[in-house]
Design a protein around this motif. Structure first.
Motif, PDB file in Angstrom:
ATOM      1  N   VAL A  72       0.820  -1.214   0.000  1.00 47.75           N
ATOM      2  CA  VAL A  72       0.000   0.000   0.000  1.00 47.75           C
ATOM      3  C   VAL A  72       0.856   1.267   0.000  1.00 47.75           C
ATOM      4  CG1 VAL A  72      -1.968  -1.163   1.062  1.00 47.75           C
ATOM      5  CG2 VAL A  72      -0.385   0.120   2.516  1.00 47.75           C
ATOM      6  N   TYR A  73       2.109   1.152   0.407  1.00 48.65           N
ATOM      7  CA  TYR A  73       3.034   2.284   0.335  1.00 48.65           C
ATOM      8  C   TYR A  73       4.060   2.098  -0.778  1.00 48.65           C
ATOM      9  CZ  TYR A  73       1.191   4.784   4.319  1.00 48.65           C
ATOM     10  OH  TYR A  73       0.373   5.519   5.158  1.00 48.65           O
ATOM     11  N   SER A  74       3.666   1.408  -1.830  1.00 48.93           N
ATOM     12  CA  SER A  74       4.558   1.241  -2.981  1.00 48.93           C
ATOM     13  C   SER A  74       4.978   2.607  -3.514  1.00 48.93           C
ATOM     14  CB  SER A  74       3.837   0.470  -4.100  1.00 48.93           C
ATOM     15  OG  SER A  74       4.592   0.529  -5.295  1.00 48.93           O
ATOM     16  N   PRO A  75       6.253   2.757  -3.857  1.00 45.19           N
ATOM     17  CA  PRO A  75       6.716   4.037  -4.398  1.00 45.19           C
ATOM     18  C   PRO A  75       6.378   4.232  -5.879  1.00 45.19           C
ATOM     19  CG  PRO A  75       8.554   2.526  -4.186  1.00 45.19           C
ATOM     20  CD  PRO A  75       7.352   1.833  -3.600  1.00 45.19           C
ATOM     21  N   ALA A 107      -2.607  14.571  -4.297  1.00 45.48           N
ATOM     22  CA  ALA A 107      -4.014  14.593  -4.683  1.00 45.48           C
ATOM     23  C   ALA A 107      -4.383  13.436  -5.610  1.00 45.48           C
ATOM     24  CB  ALA A 107      -4.355  15.924  -5.344  1.00 45.48           C
ATOM     25  N   THR A 108      -3.393  12.907  -6.337  1.00 44.58           N
ATOM     26  CA  THR A 108      -3.686  11.814  -7.278  1.00 44.58           C
ATOM     27  C   THR A 108      -3.247  10.447  -6.758  1.00 44.58           C
ATOM     28  OG1 THR A 108      -1.618  12.136  -8.494  1.00 44.58           O
ATOM     29  CG2 THR A 108      -3.542  13.361  -9.279  1.00 44.58           C
ATOM     30  N   ALA A 109      -2.808  10.394  -5.499  1.00 46.40           N
ATOM     31  CA  ALA A 109      -2.406   9.112  -4.915  1.00 46.40           C
ATOM     32  C   ALA A 109      -3.609   8.181  -4.828  1.00 46.40           C
ATOM     33  CB  ALA A 109      -1.806   9.332  -3.529  1.00 46.40           C
ATOM     34  N   LYS A 110      -3.344   6.896  -5.038  1.00 44.53           N
ATOM     35  CA  LYS A 110      -4.399   5.875  -5.016  1.00 44.53           C
ATOM     36  C   LYS A 110      -4.418   5.208  -3.644  1.00 44.53           C
ATOM     37  CE  LYS A 110      -5.613   1.543  -7.298  1.00 44.53           C
ATOM     38  NZ  LYS A 110      -5.160   0.535  -8.253  1.00 44.53           N
ATOM     39  N   LEU A 111      -5.600   5.133  -3.049  1.00 49.31           N
ATOM     40  CA  LEU A 111      -5.747   4.416  -1.791  1.00 49.31           C
ATOM     41  C   LEU A 111      -5.933   2.943  -2.117  1.00 49.31           C
ATOM     42  CD1 LEU A 111      -6.069   4.302   1.276  1.00 49.31           C
ATOM     43  CD2 LEU A 111      -8.515   4.788   0.943  1.00 49.31           C
ATOM     44  N   GLU A 112      -4.958   2.137  -1.755  1.00 44.14           N
ATOM     45  CA  GLU A 112      -5.015   0.702  -2.013  1.00 44.14           C
ATOM     46  C   GLU A 112      -5.890   0.044  -0.958  1.00 44.14           C
ATOM     47  OE1 GLU A 112      -3.850  -0.765  -4.601  1.00 44.14           O
ATOM     48  OE2 GLU A 112      -2.421   0.677  -5.391  1.00 44.14           O
ATOM     49  N   LYS A 113      -6.842  -0.759  -1.409  1.00 44.56           N
ATOM     50  CA  LYS A 113      -7.750  -1.476  -0.497  1.00 44.56           C
ATOM     51  C   LYS A 113      -7.691  -2.964  -0.833  1.00 44.56           C
ATOM     52  CE  LYS A 113     -10.984   1.116  -2.031  1.00 44.56           C
ATOM     53  NZ  LYS A 113     -11.851   2.130  -2.497  1.00 44.56           N
ATOM     54  N   GLY A 114      -8.020  -3.789   0.153  1.00 43.09           N
ATOM     55  CA  GLY A 114      -8.096  -5.223  -0.072  1.00 43.09           C
ATOM     56  C   GLY A 114      -6.752  -5.909  -0.266  1.00 43.09           C
ATOM     57  N   LYS A 115      -5.708  -5.392   0.347  1.00 41.18           N
ATOM     58  CA  LYS A 115      -4.362  -5.962   0.183  1.00 41.18           C
ATOM     59  C   LYS A 115      -3.908  -6.733   1.415  1.00 41.18           C
ATOM     60  CE  LYS A 115      -4.115  -4.153  -3.862  1.00 41.18           C
ATOM     61  NZ  LYS A 115      -4.290  -5.022  -5.013  1.00 41.18           N
TER      62      LYS A 115
END
Length: 130
Positions: A38-41, A51-59
């Motif tokens: 979820v904190y992949s660079p 503002a364009t960062a993706k919130l990773e869910k279900g990982k």
């Protein structure tokens, strides 16, 4: 000489889904695969601005399938969900370890803010997972 600590040892524990990393300054971190994912660079995850960062869910159950060295400065981590576009340089990994508690809490708060219920994976003893 670089002031960035360098890793002495990196080990993936598949069953417990942790990456253990020991640095030459004595620091040692056990980083969950989910946290690393979820904190992949990568630009795919971080976006080109906050503002364009993706919130990773279900990982929650993601695991590392391969770690590929990139020169003397980074590794490319391949995850079983197909993600492998982030380069984790030594400073980035060190900072993920050093700031793990606050970064993890920030992630949990973002999930809560969007109403996502995180599923806790079954806990496996840390010493049982090579």
């Amino acid at each position: 000489m670089s002031s960035t600590p360098r890793p002495l040892d990196i080990k993936v524990h598949q069953q417990s889904r942790f990456l253990d990393i020991a640095f030459d300054d004595g620091a040692h971190f056990a980083l969950p695969c989910e946290y690393l994912r979820v904190y992949s660079p990568s630009a795919e995850t971080r976006g080109h601005s906050p503002a364009t960062a993706k919130l990773e869910k279900g990982k929650e159950l993601v695991t590392i399938t391969k770690i590929e060295p990139i020169g003397q400065y980074a590794v490319k981590i391949h995850f079983d969900d197909g993600h492998n576009s982030g380069l984790y340089d030594w400073q980035y990994l060190y900072n993920l370890g050093k700031h793990q508690d606050e970064l993890w809490q920030a992630y949990l708060e973002k999930l809560e803010a969007v109403g996502h219920q995180r599923q806790e994976p079954e806990l496996i003893p840390r010493d049982g997972g090579a």
